[in-house]
Design a protein around this motif. Structure first.
Motif, PDB file in Angstrom:
ATOM      1  N   ARG A 144       0.936  -1.146  -0.400  1.00 35.97           N
ATOM      2  CA  ARG A 144       0.211  -0.339   0.209  1.00 35.97           C
ATOM      3  C   ARG A 144       0.761   1.333  -0.177  1.00 35.97           C
ATOM      4  NH1 ARG A 144      -3.138   1.563   4.155  1.00 35.97           N
ATOM      5  NH2 ARG A 144      -1.959   0.432   5.250  1.00 35.97           N
ATOM      6  N   LEU A 145       0.353   2.211  -0.849  1.00 34.07           N
ATOM      7  CA  LEU A 145       1.062   3.676  -0.912  1.00 34.07           C
ATOM      8  C   LEU A 145       0.843   4.832   0.211  1.00 34.07           C
ATOM      9  CD1 LEU A 145       2.927   5.674  -2.170  1.00 34.07           C
ATOM     10  CD2 LEU A 145       0.958   6.577  -3.543  1.00 34.07           C
ATOM     11  N   LEU A 146       1.096   4.482   1.175  1.00 31.77           N
ATOM     12  CA  LEU A 146       0.842   5.679   2.408  1.00 31.77           C
ATOM     13  C   LEU A 146       1.086   7.228   2.391  1.00 31.77           C
ATOM     14  CD1 LEU A 146       2.848   3.362   4.869  1.00 31.77           C
ATOM     15  CD2 LEU A 146       0.431   2.905   4.247  1.00 31.77           C
ATOM     16  N   GLU A 147       1.923   7.343   1.794  1.00 30.74           N
ATOM     17  CA  GLU A 147       2.055   8.917   1.464  1.00 30.74           C
ATOM     18  C   GLU A 147       3.268   9.640   0.263  1.00 30.74           C
ATOM     19  OE1 GLU A 147       1.521  11.799   1.729  1.00 30.74           O
ATOM     20  OE2 GLU A 147       0.959  11.783   4.299  1.00 30.74           O
ATOM     21  N   ILE A 148       2.942  10.380   0.041  1.00 33.40           N
ATOM     22  CA  ILE A 148       3.428  10.637  -0.886  1.00 33.40           C
ATOM     23  C   ILE A 148       4.454  12.660  -1.060  1.00 33.40           C
ATOM     24  CG2 ILE A 148       3.980  11.942  -3.371  1.00 33.40           C
ATOM     25  CD1 ILE A 148       1.197  10.034  -3.994  1.00 33.40           C
ATOM     26  N   LYS A 149       5.411  12.647  -0.784  1.00 35.50           N
ATOM     27  CA  LYS A 149       5.910  13.945   0.053  1.00 35.50           C
ATOM     28  C   LYS A 149       6.587  14.801  -1.667  1.00 35.50           C
ATOM     29  CE  LYS A 149       7.429  12.082   4.385  1.00 35.50           C
ATOM     30  NZ  LYS A 149       8.558  11.353   5.095  1.00 35.50           N
ATOM     31  N   ARG A 150       6.271  15.505  -1.428  1.00 33.39           N
ATOM     32  CA  ARG A 150       7.566  16.700  -2.640  1.00 33.39           C
ATOM     33  C   ARG A 150       8.168  17.204  -2.316  1.00 33.39           C
ATOM     34  NH1 ARG A 150       5.187  17.269  -8.328  1.00 33.39           N
ATOM     35  NH2 ARG A 150       7.180  17.656  -8.120  1.00 33.39           N
ATOM     36  N   LEU A 162       1.067  14.841   0.691  1.00 33.27           N
ATOM     37  CA  LEU A 162      -0.165  14.659  -0.196  1.00 33.27           C
ATOM     38  C   LEU A 162      -0.945  14.364   1.084  1.00 33.27           C
ATOM     39  CD1 LEU A 162      -0.996  15.218  -2.395  1.00 33.27           C
ATOM     40  CD2 LEU A 162      -0.962  12.397  -3.146  1.00 33.27           C
ATOM     41  N   SER A 163      -1.262  13.526   1.952  1.00 37.56           N
ATOM     42  CA  SER A 163      -1.984  13.326   2.898  1.00 37.56           C
ATOM     43  C   SER A 163      -3.316  14.504   4.043  1.00 37.56           C
ATOM     44  CB  SER A 163      -1.462  12.370   3.399  1.00 37.56           C
ATOM     45  OG  SER A 163      -0.625  12.958   4.625  1.00 37.56           O
ATOM     46  N   GLU A 164      -2.059  15.827   3.364  1.00 38.02           N
ATOM     47  CA  GLU A 164      -1.963  17.254   4.420  1.00 38.02           C
ATOM     48  C   GLU A 164      -2.516  17.938   3.635  1.00 38.02           C
ATOM     49  OE1 GLU A 164       1.582  17.585   7.101  1.00 38.02           O
ATOM     50  OE2 GLU A 164       0.709  15.616   8.130  1.00 38.02           O
ATOM     51  N   GLU A 165      -1.936  17.913   2.085  1.00 38.68           N
ATOM     52  CA  GLU A 165      -2.385  18.948   1.641  1.00 38.68           C
ATOM     53  C   GLU A 165      -3.650  19.466   0.716  1.00 38.68           C
ATOM     54  OE1 GLU A 165      -1.032  22.388  -0.761  1.00 38.68           O
ATOM     55  OE2 GLU A 165       0.994  21.226   0.647  1.00 38.68           O
ATOM     56  N   LYS A 166      -3.498  20.951   0.770  1.00 35.53           N
ATOM     57  CA  LYS A 166      -4.948  20.915   0.527  1.00 35.53           C
ATOM     58  C   LYS A 166      -5.071  21.984  -0.875  1.00 35.53           C
ATOM     59  CE  LYS A 166      -4.450  25.818   2.262  1.00 35.53           C
ATOM     60  NZ  LYS A 166      -4.785  26.960   3.302  1.00 35.53           N
ATOM     61  N   GLU A 190      -7.674  16.066  -5.103  1.00 32.51           N
ATOM     62  CA  GLU A 190      -8.740  15.020  -5.054  1.00 32.51           C
ATOM     63  C   GLU A 190      -8.789  13.509  -5.839  1.00 32.51           C
ATOM     64  OE1 GLU A 190      -9.266  14.486  -1.909  1.00 32.51           O
ATOM     65  OE2 GLU A 190      -9.777  16.000  -1.809  1.00 32.51           O
ATOM     66  N   GLU A 191      -8.284  13.913  -6.976  1.00 35.69           N
ATOM     67  CA  GLU A 191      -7.932  12.484  -8.058  1.00 35.69           C
ATOM     68  C   GLU A 191      -6.113  11.847  -7.415  1.00 35.69           C
ATOM     69  OE1 GLU A 191      -9.094  11.931 -12.386  1.00 35.69           O
ATOM     70  OE2 GLU A 191      -8.315  14.325 -12.252  1.00 35.69           O
ATOM     71  N   LEU A 192      -5.695  12.719  -7.177  1.00 31.77           N
ATOM     72  CA  LEU A 192      -4.138  12.432  -6.950  1.00 31.77           C
ATOM     73  C   LEU A 192      -4.273  11.828  -5.635  1.00 31.77           C
ATOM     74  CD1 LEU A 192      -1.130  12.596  -8.008  1.00 31.77           C
ATOM     75  CD2 LEU A 192      -1.272  14.872  -6.715  1.00 31.77           C
ATOM     76  N   LYS A 193      -4.889  12.319  -4.814  1.00 29.94           N
ATOM     77  CA  LYS A 193      -5.240  11.597  -3.182  1.00 29.94           C
ATOM     78  C   LYS A 193      -5.891  10.593  -3.788  1.00 29.94           C
ATOM     79  CE  LYS A 193      -5.146  16.352  -0.798  1.00 29.94           C
ATOM     80  NZ  LYS A 193      -5.703  17.151   0.586  1.00 29.94           N
ATOM     81  N   SER A 194      -6.383   9.937  -4.126  1.00 30.77           N
ATOM     82  CA  SER A 194      -7.253   9.103  -4.531  1.00 30.77           C
ATOM     83  C   SER A 194      -6.402   7.715  -3.855  1.00 30.77           C
ATOM     84  CB  SER A 194      -7.857   8.839  -5.320  1.00 30.77           C
ATOM     85  OG  SER A 194      -7.756   9.106  -6.423  1.00 30.77           O
ATOM     86  N   SER A 206      -4.046  -0.082  -7.440  1.00 31.63           N
ATOM     87  CA  SER A 206      -5.911  -1.253  -7.333  1.00 31.63           C
ATOM     88  C   SER A 206      -6.947  -0.376  -7.708  1.00 31.63           C
ATOM     89  CB  SER A 206      -5.183  -1.722  -6.075  1.00 31.63           C
ATOM     90  OG  SER A 206      -5.595  -1.095  -4.659  1.00 31.63           O
ATOM     91  N   ASN A 207      -6.976   0.810  -7.905  1.00 35.43           N
ATOM     92  CA  ASN A 207      -7.847   1.653  -8.286  1.00 35.43           C
ATOM     93  C   ASN A 207      -7.460   2.486  -9.412  1.00 35.43           C
ATOM     94  OD1 ASN A 207      -6.009   3.686  -7.886  1.00 35.43           O
ATOM     95  ND2 ASN A 207      -7.329   5.387  -6.921  1.00 35.43           N
ATOM     96  N   LYS A 208      -6.825   1.561  -9.975  1.00 39.09           N
ATOM     97  CA  LYS A 208      -6.994   2.179 -11.516  1.00 39.09           C
ATOM     98  C   LYS A 208      -6.206   3.122 -11.913  1.00 39.09           C
ATOM     99  CE  LYS A 208      -8.522  -1.990 -12.205  1.00 39.09           C
ATOM    100  NZ  LYS A 208      -7.463  -3.553 -11.603  1.00 39.09           N
ATOM    101  N   ARG A 209      -5.706   3.972 -11.209  1.00 40.45           N
ATOM    102  CA  ARG A 209      -4.792   4.985 -10.943  1.00 40.45           C
ATOM    103  C   ARG A 209      -3.760   4.723 -11.174  1.00 40.45           C
ATOM    104  NH1 ARG A 209      -9.575   8.530 -11.588  1.00 40.45           N
ATOM    105  NH2 ARG A 209     -10.035   9.434 -10.007  1.00 40.45           N
ATOM    106  N   GLU A 210      -2.712   5.352 -12.654  1.00 42.56           N
ATOM    107  CA  GLU A 210      -1.717   5.066 -12.761  1.00 42.56           C
ATOM    108  C   GLU A 210      -0.924   6.533 -12.610  1.00 42.56           C
ATOM    109  OE1 GLU A 210       1.019   3.458 -15.949  1.00 42.56           O
ATOM    110  OE2 GLU A 210      -0.480   3.330 -16.894  1.00 42.56           O
TER     111      GLU A 210
END
Length: 191
Positions: A26-32, A100-104, A108-112, A145-149
């Motif tokens: 599972r992908l838990l977080e994305i940091k930029r 990403l989890s905290e970024e306003k 929403e597509e990216l956060k999914s 798994s949600n078909k997003r790439e």
């Protein structure tokens, strides 16, 4: 700082075993990591909106998977390539970390993509009309798994060496030379 020989060892194609460990996780977080905050971003990119900040601001990315697996990705300009560096990324005097989890200022597509399972990781190379010696590994994508790439890429889009984090629908494929699937362990026709 790394030498050129060390940087060549960080090319995606030389790290498929490391990358493959995240398939099924599972992908838990994305940091930029950005040098430009939201205010400067909107001032400099008039055609973009606030919810595009996390995707279209140029900066390194770290994908954090369950099992303490991290992919720290950056640009290796001399090879026209994305690389995976061995250490976790961190903020410094120039770049600040955005999660990403905290970024306003993210769609929403990216956060999914968060909390979904990685099913494949793909390495994309650039097709150019003139032959050259660069590796040209210009993108890495994660199929969830949600078909997003999700793509971390340079050169496939119009801004050349700017490194963006984009969903599949936002990545043109006209400049793709090849796509290697780590899950299948083979090349396949890109769409």
């Amino acid at each position: 700082m790394y030498t050129d020989a060390e940087l060549l060892n960080f090319l995606l194609s030389k790290n498929t075993k490391k990358l493959k460990q995240s398939i099924g996780k599972r992908l838990l977080e994305i940091k930029r990591f950005f040098g430009m905050d939201i205010f400067d971003f909107l001032k400099n990119y008039h055609s973009l909106t606030a919810d595009q900040f996390f995707s279209y601001n140029s900066g390194a990315v770290e994908l954090c998977f369950e099992g303490d697996l991290n992919h720290s990705l950056a640009v290796y300009g001399e090879q026209l390539s994305i690389i995976i560096v061995p250490e976790k990324l961190s903020s410094d005097g120039f770049a600040k970390c955005y999660q990403l989890s905290e970024e306003k200022f993210a769609s929403e597509e990216l956060k999914s993509c968060l909390n979904t399972v990685c099913q494949d990781i793909r390495i994309w190379t650039l097709r150019e009309e003139l032959e050259s010696e660069e590796a040209k590994e210009v993108a890495i994508s994660y199929l969830f798994s949600n078909k997003r790439e999700l793509f971390y890429c340079i050169y496939l889009h119009e801004d050349l060496d700017s490194d963006y984090l984009l969903l599949e629908k936002d990545v043109p494929r006209e400049k793709v030379a090849s796509c290697f699937s780590i899950a299948v362990d083979d090349y396949f026709e890109s769409k």
